[in-house]
Structure formats: C-alpha cells, structure tokens
Design an enzyme around this catalytic site. Structure first.
Site, PDB file in Angstrom:
ATOM      1  CE  LYS A   1      45.299  40.425  36.902  1.00  0.00           C
ATOM      2  NZ  LYS A   1      44.136  41.098  36.320  1.00  0.00           N
TER       3      LYS A   1
ATOM      4  NE  ARG B   1      37.470  47.233  42.157  1.00  0.00           N
ATOM      5  CZ  ARG B   1      36.703  47.127  41.080  1.00  0.00           C
ATOM      6  NH1 ARG B   1      35.393  47.249  41.161  1.00  0.00           N
ATOM      7  NH2 ARG B   1      37.252  46.918  39.893  1.00  0.00           N
TER       8      ARG B   1
END
Ligand code: BES
Ligand code: MN
Ligand code: ZN
Length: 493
Positions: free
Chosen positions: A271, A345
């Site tokens: 990020k 996920r």
C-alpha cells in the site's frame, strides 16, 4: 490518565447534592421530581430561562451556581414524547456525559423523571454515558490539566432495583463494544495474532469455551488460503474458536466469523504510505466478534453461538506471498493471487469453510474491513450488507436501525460471480475496480456452502468514522451492538 466512571442508582428520597442535573422539556418548567428541585432554588422559571436563552431544546443547558456554591444544571429534553426510539436515550446519555464532563466535576446527581424514563430507557442512557466516556489514552502521559481521576454519577430514579437490572443487562453489550474498541485502537506492535488470541482466551473466565489453533493444526486442516497471508510475517497465524452454549443443547449454533488482519501492509502489492497506520484496525471484524462473545456470555444469553476469528499479519518479505501464486483453500478450491492486498478474503475463505463444515450452523455472519470500495459507495454512515438470504438480511437491517449501527444491502448475482473466474485456477482474489465490494462478496460466497449467510463489509465503519453522541474514539466498536440486538430480537431460546 483514564478517568474511572462509577454509576449508581438511588431513590428520589436520597439527600441533596452539591451538583444536580435535571431535565426540562421544551418551553416547560421542570416537572415531576425535578419540579421540587427547581422550586428549592427560589428562582423564577420564566425569567431565568429567558435570561439564559434556554427553551428546553435538546443540547441546550442552563447552568446555575447557587449562593453556597451548589450547582444545578438544567438540560433540555426537547418536545415531550412517550415513544422516542430507545437509541434516542443512548444518544441522550452520551450528550449528558459530555455536559457533566465539561464541568470537571467528580460527582453529579441526575434526577430522572419516571413519567418517561422506563428502566429500559435508563439502561440505554447509562450505555450512552459509558460509551461517550470511553477514551483510549493508555499511551498518553498524565498531564496536570487532566480531568479528576474519577467521576461518580448517581441516578435518582423511582425503582432503583429494576433500573439496576436494566443497566446490567444493557451494560453487558457495552462491555463488548468497549472491548472491540480497545482491540481496534491497540497498535499492531502490541497486538499481533498471538496477543489477540490471548485476549480472546480471557473470555474463558465468563464460561466461553476458547480453542486456539496454531499453524501446524491449520496446515493439517488444509487452510492454505489463510496461511498464505501470514507467510510473509515473522508472527505466526492463529485461528480462535469461541463457543458460548447458553441455549438448548441440541440447537444448531449461530456462527460469527471475523477478519483479523492485525496489520495490513498490502504485502508485496504494498500500500502507499499515506494513511497506512490505519491498517492496525484491519482486525475490526475479529474485534467485533470477540466483543459480541463477551457481551453474550456476560449477559448469559439463552442461545448457542460460535465465534471464529482468523488472525494474521500481512507483510512483505522474502517469504511473502507473490502475485501469481496459486494456493489451495480448505474447501479444495484453488485461488490465483492477483493482488496480495486482497488478503481479507483469503483469510475468510478458510475461516468460513471451516466454520460451516465443523459446526453446521443455523446461520453464518462474517464481519470484515474488506474493501476500500465500500467506503467509496457508502462512506462512514452504513456498512455494506451482502447476503444469500432475504430473511436474514431483513433482520440485520432492522437490528442495525435499532442499534444505530446501520447497514445498506448490496447485490450479489451470477453475473458478478462470473467476474472472479481465473485463467489458471478456480478463482482469483482480485478483479479490478468496478464493483470491488461486490466481487469480494462473491469470492466469500464461494466458501459458505449454501448456509444462510451474510457478509458485513465494515471498512467504512470500524474506524475513522466521524464522532457521534456515543463515540469520540477512532474505533467505535461497530458491530457488537448490532449483532447483540439481532440475537436478542430474533434468536434467543
Ligand atoms: N484492509 C483493506 C480494505 C480497507 C481499506 C479497509 C481502507 C479499511 C480502510 C483490504 O485488505 C484491501 O486492501 N482491499 C483492497 C482490495 C483490492 C486489492 C482488490 C482495496 O480495497 O483496495
Ligand atoms: Mn489489503
Ligand atoms: Zn485488509
């Protein structure tokens, strides 16, 4: 320094105090028990309220210092209404705490009017007091200007015993919300997967059965999807299984599953630096599940519940997961990793499959700070709700409104599901920007095996939301009050 808040109840006959708070409705002199207290000031109502521009509107206050230094704070309660929603009382409690705290008092007596303040309403008011009082300041050095070390608020009510019961019952849920806040606010150097699991293990003292699964056990179960996220971190993964059995012994449990990424750097798909510190809160789903288990066990809820949290740290390193890697989930599904930052996920895939496989639950609800895209869609006002079951979705929406932790339903469909197909494996973990929250939901649905299921994407509500009457902390503890409400209203034996 954290101030200690003590809350007590007393009958109206108890003696007078140096600092008293009463309520007055809009354009009305104080009534009921408050009327006598007002009369004792010897002041004339119409003149005093006019001089203070006080009309009794919510948020208005009239602060009167008596000759002997005694203090009377009159708070506006707005238009009298018998059917105010319960969460209006929670907000009123929050606002009351702020007003009292601003005086820097260490003791206050609040006189409540039995005409409108039922025990349940006062339970909410006290919840609001405690939620607003919360601060996460354990890493701040004490300063001379800090508030007094303790604040004692005495509530004068007509039936203290009934009110005490209502306060304790609602207080269990507050305890859960405050635990969730603490966990989310805690920095990742202090709260890694092992430390988080240790905090969950403390629920054993309340009668929760807590199991901690270590990497060897997770490997044996075939949790290649969850484990691949942790493989770049020096800190090993944990899965914690918390069981509360308060219901009928043969009843299938409700299952709650939480994403617990203690820090999300993004991994190799790293990020940008701006705001990355917020990713210490990427375990907000796991925090809510843990807080919920605390709430249910504390109030001895007559229901069977299992909470499962997947705890990992997503780091880049020489051993980290790469884009292009293919991993195998516990269900047997193979997953092509397109983006190592779509790690939530991957964690939930195995946590969900394991939960339905082992517990055959009546329903399964997961909470996850899953996608930035849900913040684009809904901001910080609503969490995203995705479900394969309309009845469950309807109940969650209702519970959200009642708890003032609101949800907004988003779609799932075969057309979105098709988008997650992979060139090399069964599915891929990242698709691209369009419908980013929905494709994440479709990915999770591959691992729920037709159990009635809901996914709450709490990326916009688990931290960093604007302050409210009941929360001034970075982490509001979102999800605990909502799910406790859901259980109370629809699933208790
Ligand atoms: N933890 C983040 C989502 C997030 C973002 C939560 C901002 C709270 C605030 C999640 O793991 C993530 O990085 N999601 C990616 C998915 C993408 C790579 C498909 C995202 O939202 O950009
Ligand atoms: Mn991520
Ligand atoms: Zn994440």
């Amino acid at each position: 320094m954290t101030q200690i808040l003590n809350i007590r109840t007393a009958p109206h006959s108890a003696g007078s105090a140096a600092f008293t708070v009463i309520y007055a409705a809009e354009d009305q002199a104080p009534t009921g028990a408050a009327a006598a207290i007002w009369a004792a000031t010897g002041l004339e109502w119409a003149a005093t309220s006019a001089a203070g521009a006080f009309r009794g509107r919510p948020g208005q206050a009239l602060d009167i210092i008596g000759a002997g230094g005694s203090r009377l704070l009159v708070l506006g309660s707005g238009k009298p209404s018998a059917d105010a929603p319960l969460n209006a009382w929670t907000d009123r409690g929050g606002s009351l705490l702020a007003k009292i705290a601003a005086t820097r008092a260490s003791m206050a007596v609040v006189v409540l009017d039995e005409a409108t303040a039922t025990p349940q309403a006062i339970g909410e008011l006290v919840a609001g007091l405690r939620l607003r009082h919360y601060r996460f300041d354990r890493y701040k050095s004490p300063r001379p200007e800090d508030a007094p070390p303790s604040l004692t608020i005495t509530l004068k009510v007509s039936d203290p015993a009934a009110v005490d019961l209502a306060i304790a019952d609602r207080g269990a849920t507050v305890d859960g919300t405050l635990l969730a806040r603490d966990l989310v606010n805690e920095p990742a150097n202090v709260l890694g997967p092992v430390e988080f699991a240790g905090r969950a293990a403390e629920l054993a003292r309340l009668g929760v059965d807590v199991e901690i699964l270590e990497p060897e056990a997770l490997e044996k179960l075939g949790m290649g999807s969850l484990l691949c996220v942790a493989q770049g971190s020096d800190r090993p993964a944990r899965v914690v299984v918390m069981q509360w059995r308060g219901g009928n012994p043969d009843a299938a449990p409700l299952a709650f599953v939480g994403k617990g990424v203690v820090f999300d750097t993004g991994g190799i798909s790293i990020k940008p630096a701006g705001g990355m510190e917020d990713m210490k809160g990427d375990m907000g789903g796991a925090a809510a599940v843990t807080g919920l288990m605390l709430a249910l066990a504390t109030r001895k809820a007559p229901v069977n519940v299992v909470g499962v949290i997947g705890l990992v740290e997503n780091m880049p390193s020489g051993s980290a997961l790469r884009p292009g890697d293919i991993v195998k989930a516990m269900s047997g599904t193979t997953i092509e990793v397109i983006n190592t930052d779509a790690e939530g996920r991957l964690v939930l895939a195995d946590a969900l499959w394991y939960t339905q496989d082992r517990f055959k639950p009546r329903l399964m609800i997961n909470l996850a700070t899953l996608t930035g895209a849900i913040i684009v869609a809904l901001g910080h006002e609503h969490a995203g709700l995705f479900s394969n079951n309309d009845e469950l979705a309807g109940r969650l929406l209702a519970a959200g409104l009642n708890a003032n932790e609101k949800l907004w339903r988003m779609p799932l469909s075969p057309a979105y599901d098709k988008l997650i197909e992979s060139k090399f494996a069964d599915i891929r973990n990242s698709v691209g920007r369009p419908a980013g929250s929905i494709t994440a939901g479709q990915f999770l649905q591959r691992f729920v095996n037709d159990v009635p299921w809901a996914h709450l994407d709490i990326a916009g509500t688990a931290f960093g939301a604007p302050n409210t009457e009941v929360n001034t902390s970075w982490a509001p503890g979102f999800g605990v009050a909502l799910l406790d409400r859901l259980v109370r209203d629809f699933y208790q034996d």
